[in-house]
Structures are given as C-alpha cells and as structure tokens.
Design a protein around this motif. Structure first.
Motif, PDB file in Angstrom:
ATOM      1  N   VAL A  11      23.887   4.560  46.888  1.00 45.12           N
ATOM      2  CA  VAL A  11      23.132   4.807  45.552  1.00 45.12           C
ATOM      3  C   VAL A  11      23.861   5.686  44.623  1.00 45.12           C
ATOM      4  N   VAL A  12      24.412   6.606  45.204  1.00 48.35           N
ATOM      5  CA  VAL A  12      25.431   7.483  44.446  1.00 48.35           C
ATOM      6  C   VAL A  12      26.566   6.644  43.549  1.00 48.35           C
ATOM      7  N   VAL A  13      27.125   5.787  44.425  1.00 43.32           N
ATOM      8  CA  VAL A  13      28.155   4.746  43.822  1.00 43.32           C
ATOM      9  C   VAL A  13      27.671   4.131  42.520  1.00 43.32           C
ATOM     10  N   ILE A  14      26.499   3.632  42.857  1.00 44.34           N
ATOM     11  CA  ILE A  14      25.769   2.580  41.792  1.00 44.34           C
ATOM     12  C   ILE A  14      25.374   3.455  40.654  1.00 44.34           C
ATOM     13  N   ILE A  15      25.050   4.676  40.701  1.00 39.43           N
ATOM     14  CA  ILE A  15      24.498   5.410  39.634  1.00 39.43           C
ATOM     15  C   ILE A  15      25.668   5.983  38.937  1.00 39.43           C
ATOM     16  N   CYS A  16      26.787   6.254  39.565  1.00 35.98           N
ATOM     17  CA  CYS A  16      27.975   6.684  38.737  1.00 35.98           C
ATOM     18  C   CYS A  16      28.761   5.430  38.112  1.00 35.98           C
ATOM     19  N   MET A  17      28.661   4.190  38.606  1.00 34.49           N
ATOM     20  CA  MET A  17      28.894   3.055  38.126  1.00 34.49           C
ATOM     21  C   MET A  17      28.237   2.885  36.755  1.00 34.49           C
ATOM     22  N   ILE A  18      26.935   3.044  36.725  1.00 37.96           N
ATOM     23  CA  ILE A  18      26.188   2.774  35.804  1.00 37.96           C
ATOM     24  C   ILE A  18      26.394   3.706  34.518  1.00 37.96           C
ATOM     25  N   MET A  19      26.478   5.073  35.169  1.00 34.16           N
ATOM     26  CA  MET A  19      26.893   6.239  33.921  1.00 34.16           C
ATOM     27  C   MET A  19      28.172   5.707  33.333  1.00 34.16           C
ATOM     28  N   ALA A  20      29.138   5.356  34.020  1.00 32.99           N
ATOM     29  CA  ALA A  20      30.379   5.094  33.458  1.00 32.99           C
ATOM     30  C   ALA A  20      30.442   4.138  32.505  1.00 32.99           C
ATOM     31  N   ARG A  21      29.435   2.996  33.042  1.00 28.94           N
ATOM     32  CA  ARG A  21      29.424   1.827  32.217  1.00 28.94           C
ATOM     33  C   ARG A  21      28.696   2.273  30.608  1.00 28.94           C
ATOM     34  N   THR A  22      27.864   2.985  30.719  1.00 34.12           N
ATOM     35  CA  THR A  22      27.026   3.169  29.726  1.00 34.12           C
ATOM     36  C   THR A  22      27.684   4.352  28.806  1.00 34.12           C
ATOM     37  N   GLY A  23      28.928   5.056  29.401  1.00 33.60           N
ATOM     38  CA  GLY A  23      29.691   5.998  28.643  1.00 33.60           C
ATOM     39  C   GLY A  23      29.085   7.241  28.680  1.00 33.60           C
ATOM     40  N   PHE A  24      28.326   7.682  29.822  1.00 33.37           N
ATOM     41  CA  PHE A  24      27.769   8.834  30.003  1.00 33.37           C
ATOM     42  C   PHE A  24      28.965  10.018  30.127  1.00 33.37           C
ATOM     43  N   PHE A  25      30.212   9.652  30.715  1.00 37.66           N
ATOM     44  CA  PHE A  25      31.098  10.414  30.687  1.00 37.66           C
ATOM     45  C   PHE A  25      32.179  10.610  29.807  1.00 37.66           C
ATOM     46  N   ALA A  26      31.842   9.812  28.816  1.00 37.31           N
ATOM     47  CA  ALA A  26      32.765   9.490  27.558  1.00 37.31           C
ATOM     48  C   ALA A  26      32.722  10.780  26.366  1.00 37.31           C
ATOM     49  N   ASN A  27      33.856  10.928  25.987  1.00 37.18           N
ATOM     50  CA  ASN A  27      33.815  11.793  24.785  1.00 37.18           C
ATOM     51  C   ASN A  27      33.210  11.131  23.669  1.00 37.18           C
ATOM     52  N   LYS A  28      32.285  11.536  23.027  1.00 36.36           N
ATOM     53  CA  LYS A  28      31.743  10.931  21.871  1.00 36.36           C
ATOM     54  C   LYS A  28      31.862  11.608  20.448  1.00 36.36           C
ATOM     55  N   ASP A  29      32.720  12.661  20.601  1.00 35.01           N
ATOM     56  CA  ASP A  29      33.148  13.392  19.518  1.00 35.01           C
ATOM     57  C   ASP A  29      33.861  12.584  18.520  1.00 35.01           C
ATOM     58  N   GLY A  30      33.562  12.674  17.278  1.00 33.20           N
ATOM     59  CA  GLY A  30      34.673  11.947  16.214  1.00 33.20           C
ATOM     60  C   GLY A  30      33.833  11.574  14.816  1.00 33.20           C
ATOM     61  N   VAL A  31      34.493  10.815  14.112  1.00 35.23           N
ATOM     62  CA  VAL A  31      33.883  10.272  12.811  1.00 35.23           C
ATOM     63  C   VAL A  31      33.745   8.976  12.973  1.00 35.23           C
ATOM     64  N   TYR A  32      32.372   8.584  12.708  1.00 33.14           N
ATOM     65  CA  TYR A  32      32.070   7.208  12.750  1.00 33.14           C
ATOM     66  C   TYR A  32      31.670   6.796  11.330  1.00 33.14           C
ATOM     67  N   ARG A  33      32.009   5.417  10.913  1.00 35.45           N
ATOM     68  CA  ARG A  33      31.949   4.986   9.562  1.00 35.45           C
ATOM     69  C   ARG A  33      31.073   3.855   9.772  1.00 35.45           C
ATOM     70  N   SER A  34      30.345   3.368   8.459  1.00 40.58           N
ATOM     71  CA  SER A  34      29.739   2.135   8.393  1.00 40.58           C
ATOM     72  C   SER A  34      29.970   1.575   6.841  1.00 40.58           C
ATOM     73  N   ASP A  35      29.986   0.261   6.993  1.00 37.70           N
ATOM     74  CA  ASP A  35      30.123  -0.548   5.654  1.00 37.70           C
ATOM     75  C   ASP A  35      28.472  -0.952   5.443  1.00 37.70           C
ATOM     76  N   ASP A  36      27.685  -0.598   6.313  1.00 40.34           N
ATOM     77  CA  ASP A  36      26.336  -1.289   5.959  1.00 40.34           C
ATOM     78  C   ASP A  36      25.644  -0.785   4.629  1.00 40.34           C
ATOM     79  N   LEU A  37      25.792   0.200   4.101  1.00 44.06           N
ATOM     80  CA  LEU A  37      25.374   0.763   2.988  1.00 44.06           C
ATOM     81  C   LEU A  37      25.793   0.036   1.737  1.00 44.06           C
ATOM     82  N   GLU A  38      27.385  -0.302   1.924  1.00 43.21           N
ATOM     83  CA  GLU A  38      27.807  -0.785   0.491  1.00 43.21           C
ATOM     84  C   GLU A  38      27.489  -2.472   0.938  1.00 43.21           C
ATOM     85  N   ARG A  39      27.613  -3.073   2.077  1.00 40.84           N
ATOM     86  CA  ARG A  39      27.148  -4.324   2.253  1.00 40.84           C
ATOM     87  C   ARG A  39      25.581  -4.432   1.526  1.00 40.84           C
TER      88      ARG A  39
END
Length: 215
Positions: free
Chosen positions: A82-110
């Motif tokens: 169970v612990v292995v499966i939970i860790c795999m799911i969390m890693a797949r969804t980016g739970f441990f990933a660093n999400k800091d940064g600048v995100y840009r979108s072209d949707d407004l201009e489009r």
C-alpha cells in the motif's frame, strides 16, 4: 532413550543430546497415583507443548504459532505494498515536484484574436499590433497572476492579484487573493496549471479557462 528435541537415539541417562545439544530434563517421580505407587512428573514435552501424550495438543500449539507468524508476514507485506502504491501515485501526480516558477499562457491573446476575427476586424489597422501578457508566478505557497492587453503600445486591459496557493496531487487551490476559493488542476507531466474563468467579461470573448505552462 530418544532425544525429545531432535528424535535422535542417545544413551540412557544423558543430560544433553550430543546431536542437537538440547538439555534433557529428568523425569521427576511423584508419589501416589501411579500404577506402581507413583507417577511421572511433566517432562520436557510437558513443559514445552503441554501433555506429552496428547499429540493433538502439540500439533495445535505448533500450528497456532505458525499461523500467527504467517499472519504477521501477510499484513506486513500488504502494508508495504500500500505504501509503495501511494508513493507511486503521489510521484505520478507531481506531489513531490517543485512547482515554483513562472507559468505563461497564450490563451488570453488567442481569445482576443478569435473575438476580433468573429467581429470581422481581423487584420484591420485599428486592432493590429495587439499584445497580451498573461503570467502566473508561484513562489512557495504564494502566487501572483498578471493579465494585460496592449493595443499599439497603449494598455487597454490590465489586472493582477496575489495570494496563497496550495497543491495536492493534481488539485490546485487558491486560498486567497483574486481567485479565493477557486480550484484548478495541475498536470505534472506537462508542467501546466489550468484555471477556470468565471469573469463574465472574459467569457464574453470566449475565454472560459486559462492554461499556464511553466517556462
């Protein structure tokens, strides 16, 4: 005599088995009750398994011990899985990933360009040179969102806001600021954050969501 531990034949009166080294407990006489005026006290078997003449008791006790050990191994294995499966799911969804940064979108201009084209003004000098900027900056648990539209160098639309943001798996929640209580989605594989738009003015130009991509 027979060693009660390993079953090897050993000399009578031995204090220990020369095969397995097990100490042999002497049978102590007890008086009154045996056929010849006395009976045997509990032996090595009695101390270890109960009644030495009751084979069912011996098998039951040994089987019970085996069942408990097997049960513990099964439960431990399931918990580890169970612990292995939970860790795999969390890693797949980016739970441990660093999400800091600048995100840009072209949707407004489009969205603005599509709206202008729908009015038949696409390519006209009046709306040529339109530039849009749409960014989402995430730092720790805070965010800043900025939207701006400039026409021929003049700002015709500008909005910004900031607050706190939290991630859990593929879910994004804006806890304060201009999008307080609003939820979005986070795609770890594409490093994108999608926000639904409830602003009527934005929806009027066909912008119902903005997809930000990390630089």
């Amino acid at each position: 005599m027979i060693c009660p531990s390993c079953g090897s034949e050993i000399p009578d009166g031995s204090e220990s088995c020369f095969i397995c080294g097990e100490q042999i407990k002497k049978i102590q006489p007890s008086y009154g009750g045996g056929q010849y005026g006395g009976g045997a006290a509990p032996s090595y078997y009695a101390d270890r398994y109960g009644d030495p003449n009751n084979n069912a008791t011996i098998l039951e006790n040994s089987g019970r011990s085996l069942d408990k050990k097997t049960y513990r191994l099964i439960i431990g294995g399931l918990l580890a899985l169970v612990v292995v499966i939970i860790c795999m799911i969390m890693a797949r969804t980016g739970f441990f990933a660093n999400k800091d940064g600048v995100y840009r979108s072209d949707d407004l201009e489009r969205a603005f360009n599509d709206y202008i084209d729908s009015m038949g003004l696409g390519g006209s000098p009046q709306v040529s040179g339109m530039k849009c900027e749409c960014t989402l900056t995430v730092t720790g648990g805070t965010y800043t969102i900025y939207m701006a539209v400039a026409l021929k160098g003049e700002m015709i639309y500008e909005d910004s806001g900031s607050g706190s943001i939290s991630f859990f798996g593929s879910s994004v929640t804006f806890d304060s600021g201009m999008h307080d209580g609003e939820r979005g989605t986070y795609d770890h594989s594409n490093k994108t954050i999608t926000i639904s738009i409830d602003d009527p003015e934005m929806k009027s130009i066909g912008l119902d969501k903005i997809v930000f991509t990390r630089e």
